[in-house]
Write a protein that holds these residues in place. Structure first.
Motif, mmCIF file in Angstrom:
data_model
loop_
_atom_site.group_PDB
_atom_site.id
_atom_site.type_symbol
_atom_site.label_atom_id
_atom_site.label_comp_id
_atom_site.label_asym_id
_atom_site.label_seq_id
_atom_site.Cartn_x
_atom_site.Cartn_y
_atom_site.Cartn_z
ATOM 1 N N GLY A 23 0.571 -1.366 0.264
ATOM 2 C CA GLY A 23 0.056 0.192 0.083
ATOM 3 C C GLY A 23 1.033 0.983 0.014
ATOM 4 N N SER A 24 1.483 0.907 -0.655
ATOM 5 C CA SER A 24 2.978 2.406 -0.422
ATOM 6 C C SER A 24 2.581 3.386 -1.453
ATOM 7 N N ASN A 25 1.789 3.159 -2.552
ATOM 8 C CA ASN A 25 1.095 4.171 -3.177
ATOM 9 C C ASN A 25 -0.224 4.902 -2.514
ATOM 10 N N LEU A 26 -0.892 4.103 -2.212
ATOM 11 C CA LEU A 26 -1.862 4.429 -1.479
ATOM 12 C C LEU A 26 -1.488 5.754 -0.588
ATOM 13 N N ASN B 12 -7.235 -8.646 0.274
ATOM 14 C CA ASN B 12 -6.226 -9.242 1.509
ATOM 15 C C ASN B 12 -6.113 -8.970 2.004
ATOM 16 N N SER B 13 -6.838 -9.965 3.020
ATOM 17 C CA SER B 13 -7.205 -9.096 4.594
ATOM 18 C C SER B 13 -6.231 -8.791 5.255
ATOM 19 N N LYS B 14 -4.463 -9.298 4.781
ATOM 20 C CA LYS B 14 -3.830 -8.564 5.845
ATOM 21 C C LYS B 14 -3.342 -8.009 5.601
ATOM 22 N N SER B 15 -3.497 -6.659 4.438
ATOM 23 C CA SER B 15 -2.843 -6.497 3.827
ATOM 24 C C SER B 15 -2.165 -4.967 3.982
ATOM 25 N N GLY B 16 -0.825 -4.499 4.319
ATOM 26 C CA GLY B 16 -0.317 -3.296 4.012
ATOM 27 C C GLY B 16 -1.797 -1.847 4.122
ATOM 28 N N ALA B 17 -2.333 -2.255 2.718
ATOM 29 C CA ALA B 17 -3.185 -0.740 2.448
ATOM 30 C C ALA B 17 -4.593 -0.837 3.274
ATOM 31 N N LEU B 18 -5.357 -2.232 4.097
ATOM 32 C CA LEU B 18 -6.376 -2.116 5.227
ATOM 33 C C LEU B 18 -5.542 -1.382 6.552
ATOM 34 N N LYS B 19 -4.287 -1.850 6.729
ATOM 35 C CA LYS B 19 -3.888 -0.513 7.610
ATOM 36 C C LYS B 19 -4.389 0.311 7.820
ATOM 37 N N ILE B 20 -3.297 0.809 6.073
ATOM 38 C CA ILE B 20 -3.532 2.776 6.029
ATOM 39 C C ILE B 20 -4.024 3.102 6.298
ATOM 40 N N ALA B 21 -5.488 2.011 5.667
ATOM 41 C CA ALA B 21 -6.947 3.115 5.288
ATOM 42 C C ALA B 21 -7.338 2.970 6.923
ATOM 43 N N GLU C 32 6.961 6.350 -8.693
ATOM 44 C CA GLU C 32 5.493 5.739 -8.242
ATOM 45 C C GLU C 32 4.726 6.783 -7.421
ATOM 46 N N HIS C 33 5.410 7.228 -6.460
ATOM 47 C CA HIS C 33 4.492 7.507 -5.625
ATOM 48 C C HIS C 33 4.505 9.444 -5.557
ATOM 49 N N LYS C 34 5.293 9.690 -6.624
ATOM 50 C CA LYS C 34 5.395 11.523 -7.226
ATOM 51 C C LYS C 34 4.116 11.080 -7.996
ATOM 52 N N LEU C 35 4.291 10.130 -9.137
ATOM 53 C CA LEU C 35 3.417 10.568 -10.139
ATOM 54 C C LEU C 35 2.086 9.929 -10.046
ATOM 55 N N TYR C 36 2.351 8.964 -9.591
ATOM 56 C CA TYR C 36 0.283 8.768 -9.504
ATOM 57 C C TYR C 36 -0.705 9.955 -9.048
ATOM 58 N N PRO C 37 0.135 10.435 -7.905
ATOM 59 C CA PRO C 37 -0.956 11.743 -7.022
ATOM 60 C C PRO C 37 -1.457 12.848 -8.234
#
Ligand code: GRF
Length: 206
Positions: free
Chosen positions: A13-16, A39-48, A180-185
């Motif tokens: 979830g680093s792009n999130l 994925n219930s264990k994803s970093g993305a869900l924790k970030i959210a 990626e982290h700059k380009l997506y925003p």
């Protein structure tokens, strides 16, 4: 224009995180209104969760049929009034029903310069292994619209990244991820400022 975003992510979830940071820093007007992960264990869900953003673990395995799964998916997109679906390391195919409903309003980020190094099997470290194996000294990042064909939709934004002598796939992956982290925003900003309408087949190469 402020867009309501739904981010779909399967992993870290680093792009999130980069999109949320851009939103907090005022670099984009759009808001991540919903995060969905298979994925219930994803970093993305924790970030959210940490960011108090509505988040759901939604996997087809949890539903009796594909059609029930897609119904629930569409219900959530409707509930949170989503304008744009943002794929950030989502490892599942998007249902044709969702693509049809959100035609030209689904974007993905790919860690190479499409159409090179795209397609089935080209994900994660495999992309960077293939780039190094090819001898190319330039790779990059692509943000593109999602259609029914893998890594195929209209390109919205690309940025080049140097491949350096002695790079391992892992080193290259880290360098590409920073871009990626700059380009997506930036891509989201382009879409919200209407410089490029979502879905207009205009390519901006950087
Ligand atoms: C990124 O490299 C992205 O380009 C690809 O999957 C990876 C996701 O990383 N589609 P993260 O989960 O955003 O950290």
């Amino acid at each position: 224009m402020k867009l309501n975003l739904c981010v779909l992510a399967s992993g870290r979830g680093s792009n999130l995180r980069a999109i949320i940071n851009a939103q907090r820093a005022g670099k984009i007007k759009s808001r991540v209104r919903l995060v969905i992960s298979n994925n219930s264990k994803s970093g993305a869900l924790k970030i959210a969760e940490t960011g108090n953003i509505p988040h759901y673990h939604l996997s087809q395995k949890l539903f009796g049929s594909e059609s029930h799964f897609v119904n629930e998916f569409l219900r959530l997109l409707n509930k949170y009034e989503i304008d744009l679906i943002v794929l950030a390391g989502y490892m599942k195919m998007i249902s044709p029903r969702v693509i049809k409903k959100f035609r030209n309003r689904i974007i993905n980020i790919h860690p190479a310069l499409l159409p090179k190094f795209g397609g089935e099997g080209m994900y994660g470290i495999h992309v960077h292994e293939a780039v190094i194996g090819s001898g190319d000294m330039v790779t990059g990042v692509t943000v593109h619209c999602v259609d029914e064909v893998y890594d195929h939709g209209a390109i919205i934004l690309q940025k080049r990244v140097k491949v350096k002598k002695g790079d391992t796939p892992e080193i290259l992956q880290k360098r590409v991820l920073k871009t990626e982290h700059k380009l997506y925003p930036e891509a989201i900003k382009l879409l919200e400022t209407n410089k490029i309408g979502v879905g207009k087949r205009k390519v901006i190469l950087k």
